[in-house]
Scaffold this motif. Sequence first.
Motif, PDB file in Angstrom:
ATOM      1  N   THR A  44       0.923  -1.083  -0.015  1.00  0.00           N
ATOM      2  CA  THR A  44      -0.106   0.109   0.050  1.00  0.00           C
ATOM      3  C   THR A  44       0.947   1.200  -0.210  1.00  0.00           C
ATOM      4  O   THR A  44       1.574   1.228   0.708  1.00  0.00           O
ATOM      5  N   LEU A  45       0.716   2.193  -0.975  1.00  0.00           N
ATOM      6  CA  LEU A  45       1.330   3.422  -1.094  1.00  0.00           C
ATOM      7  C   LEU A  45       0.370   4.564  -0.873  1.00  0.00           C
ATOM      8  O   LEU A  45      -0.855   4.808  -1.002  1.00  0.00           O
ATOM      9  N   TRP A  46       1.196   5.826  -0.359  1.00  0.00           N
ATOM     10  CA  TRP A  46       0.751   7.022  -0.205  1.00  0.00           C
ATOM     11  C   TRP A  46       1.392   8.018  -1.129  1.00  0.00           C
ATOM     12  O   TRP A  46       2.557   8.090  -0.794  1.00  0.00           O
ATOM     13  N   LEU A  47       0.540   8.670  -2.067  1.00  0.00           N
ATOM     14  CA  LEU A  47       1.324   9.481  -2.947  1.00  0.00           C
ATOM     15  C   LEU A  47       0.812  10.678  -2.356  1.00  0.00           C
ATOM     16  O   LEU A  47      -0.179  11.152  -2.203  1.00  0.00           O
ATOM     17  N   THR A  48       1.749  11.838  -2.179  1.00  0.00           N
ATOM     18  CA  THR A  48       1.486  13.361  -1.919  1.00  0.00           C
ATOM     19  C   THR A  48       2.298  14.203  -2.746  1.00  0.00           C
ATOM     20  O   THR A  48       3.689  14.030  -2.905  1.00  0.00           O
ATOM     21  N   PHE A  49       1.709  15.204  -3.317  1.00  0.00           N
ATOM     22  CA  PHE A  49       2.333  16.163  -4.053  1.00  0.00           C
ATOM     23  C   PHE A  49       2.856  17.417  -3.121  1.00  0.00           C
ATOM     24  O   PHE A  49       1.959  17.623  -2.531  1.00  0.00           O
ATOM     25  N   ASP A  50       3.936  18.117  -3.406  1.00  0.00           N
ATOM     26  CA  ASP A  50       4.061  19.262  -2.760  1.00  0.00           C
ATOM     27  C   ASP A  50       3.249  20.317  -3.032  1.00  0.00           C
ATOM     28  O   ASP A  50       2.845  20.432  -4.092  1.00  0.00           O
ATOM     29  N   ASN A  51       2.561  20.954  -2.081  1.00  0.00           N
ATOM     30  CA  ASN A  51       1.647  22.217  -2.114  1.00  0.00           C
ATOM     31  C   ASN A  51       0.438  21.747  -2.587  1.00  0.00           C
ATOM     32  O   ASN A  51      -0.432  22.490  -3.238  1.00  0.00           O
ATOM     33  N   GLU A  52       0.202  20.407  -2.530  1.00  0.00           N
ATOM     34  CA  GLU A  52      -1.269  19.870  -2.746  1.00  0.00           C
ATOM     35  C   GLU A  52      -1.914  19.482  -1.884  1.00  0.00           C
ATOM     36  O   GLU A  52      -1.403  18.775  -0.980  1.00  0.00           O
ATOM     37  N   THR A  53      -3.500  19.639  -1.619  1.00  0.00           N
ATOM     38  CA  THR A  53      -4.195  18.999  -0.626  1.00  0.00           C
ATOM     39  C   THR A  53      -4.597  17.728  -0.765  1.00  0.00           C
ATOM     40  O   THR A  53      -5.016  17.149   0.103  1.00  0.00           O
ATOM     41  N   ALA A  54      -4.810  17.533  -2.034  1.00  0.00           N
ATOM     42  CA  ALA A  54      -5.500  15.710  -2.182  1.00  0.00           C
ATOM     43  C   ALA A  54      -4.221  14.951  -2.462  1.00  0.00           C
ATOM     44  O   ALA A  54      -3.293  15.041  -3.170  1.00  0.00           O
ATOM     45  N   ASP A  55      -4.210  13.752  -1.516  1.00  0.00           N
ATOM     46  CA  ASP A  55      -3.411  12.785  -1.598  1.00  0.00           C
ATOM     47  C   ASP A  55      -3.990  11.541  -2.394  1.00  0.00           C
ATOM     48  O   ASP A  55      -5.366  11.368  -2.569  1.00  0.00           O
ATOM     49  N   VAL A  56      -3.143  10.663  -2.697  1.00  0.00           N
ATOM     50  CA  VAL A  56      -3.653   9.411  -3.558  1.00  0.00           C
ATOM     51  C   VAL A  56      -3.351   8.080  -2.572  1.00  0.00           C
ATOM     52  O   VAL A  56      -1.897   8.164  -2.140  1.00  0.00           O
ATOM     53  N   ILE A  57      -3.724   7.026  -2.264  1.00  0.00           N
ATOM     54  CA  ILE A  57      -3.795   6.016  -1.637  1.00  0.00           C
ATOM     55  C   ILE A  57      -3.891   5.012  -2.738  1.00  0.00           C
ATOM     56  O   ILE A  57      -4.936   4.725  -3.204  1.00  0.00           O
ATOM     57  N   LEU A  58      -2.667   4.183  -2.994  1.00  0.00           N
ATOM     58  CA  LEU A  58      -2.674   3.054  -3.940  1.00  0.00           C
ATOM     59  C   LEU A  58      -2.583   1.580  -3.100  1.00  0.00           C
ATOM     60  O   LEU A  58      -1.622   1.776  -2.393  1.00  0.00           O
ATOM     61  N   GLU A  59      -3.261   0.576  -3.570  1.00  0.00           N
ATOM     62  CA  GLU A  59      -3.431  -0.527  -3.233  1.00  0.00           C
ATOM     63  C   GLU A  59      -2.849  -1.469  -4.386  1.00  0.00           C
ATOM     64  O   GLU A  59      -2.644  -1.067  -5.383  1.00  0.00           O
ATOM     65  N   ALA A  60      -2.223  -2.678  -4.020  1.00  0.00           N
ATOM     66  CA  ALA A  60      -1.679  -3.406  -5.049  1.00  0.00           C
ATOM     67  C   ALA A  60      -2.419  -3.566  -6.324  1.00  0.00           C
ATOM     68  O   ALA A  60      -3.728  -3.694  -6.170  1.00  0.00           O
ATOM     69  N   THR A  78       2.996  -0.014   3.684  1.00  0.00           N
ATOM     70  CA  THR A  78       3.360  -1.420   4.023  1.00  0.00           C
ATOM     71  C   THR A  78       4.550  -1.571   3.063  1.00  0.00           C
ATOM     72  O   THR A  78       4.679  -0.943   2.189  1.00  0.00           O
ATOM     73  N   ALA A  79       5.318  -2.631   3.436  1.00  0.00           N
ATOM     74  CA  ALA A  79       6.115  -3.116   2.580  1.00  0.00           C
ATOM     75  C   ALA A  79       5.640  -3.393   1.011  1.00  0.00           C
ATOM     76  O   ALA A  79       4.536  -3.987   1.191  1.00  0.00           O
ATOM     77  N   GLY A  80       6.365  -3.088   0.092  1.00  0.00           N
ATOM     78  CA  GLY A  80       5.976  -3.261  -1.367  1.00  0.00           C
ATOM     79  C   GLY A  80       6.753  -2.759  -2.242  1.00  0.00           C
ATOM     80  O   GLY A  80       8.019  -2.623  -2.125  1.00  0.00           O
ATOM     81  N   ARG A  81       6.271  -3.009  -3.636  1.00  0.00           N
ATOM     82  CA  ARG A  81       7.121  -2.697  -4.922  1.00  0.00           C
ATOM     83  C   ARG A  81       6.141  -1.496  -5.549  1.00  0.00           C
ATOM     84  O   ARG A  81       4.923  -1.660  -5.674  1.00  0.00           O
ATOM     85  N   VAL A  82       6.813  -0.735  -6.175  1.00  0.00           N
ATOM     86  CA  VAL A  82       6.317   0.321  -6.880  1.00  0.00           C
ATOM     87  C   VAL A  82       6.992   0.640  -8.089  1.00  0.00           C
ATOM     88  O   VAL A  82       8.175   0.490  -8.267  1.00  0.00           O
TER      89      VAL A  82
END
Length: 85
Positions: A44-60, A78-82
Amino acid sequence: PSDLLVALQRVMAPATSGVHGLDKGATIWIARPLGRTVTCETGTLWLTFDNETADVILEAGQSHLCAKASKLAIHALTAGRVSVA
């Protein structure tokens, strides 16, 4: 002290295109994400952009096409691969 430096470099490393294995809690950075596709292969990954309020969560198996030019942090919840293309 040198062990701490190595750990920090691994946790907050800039990323290039390709597949990256991430330990839980690790963060990589994409300096220019516009037009790139980030795919969560495992974990599971959390993506966040500088100076942006909307984040993105990605699952496998999920992907995100980056429409922002601001710096992107990819954090492993969690541990994973991107994959970054």
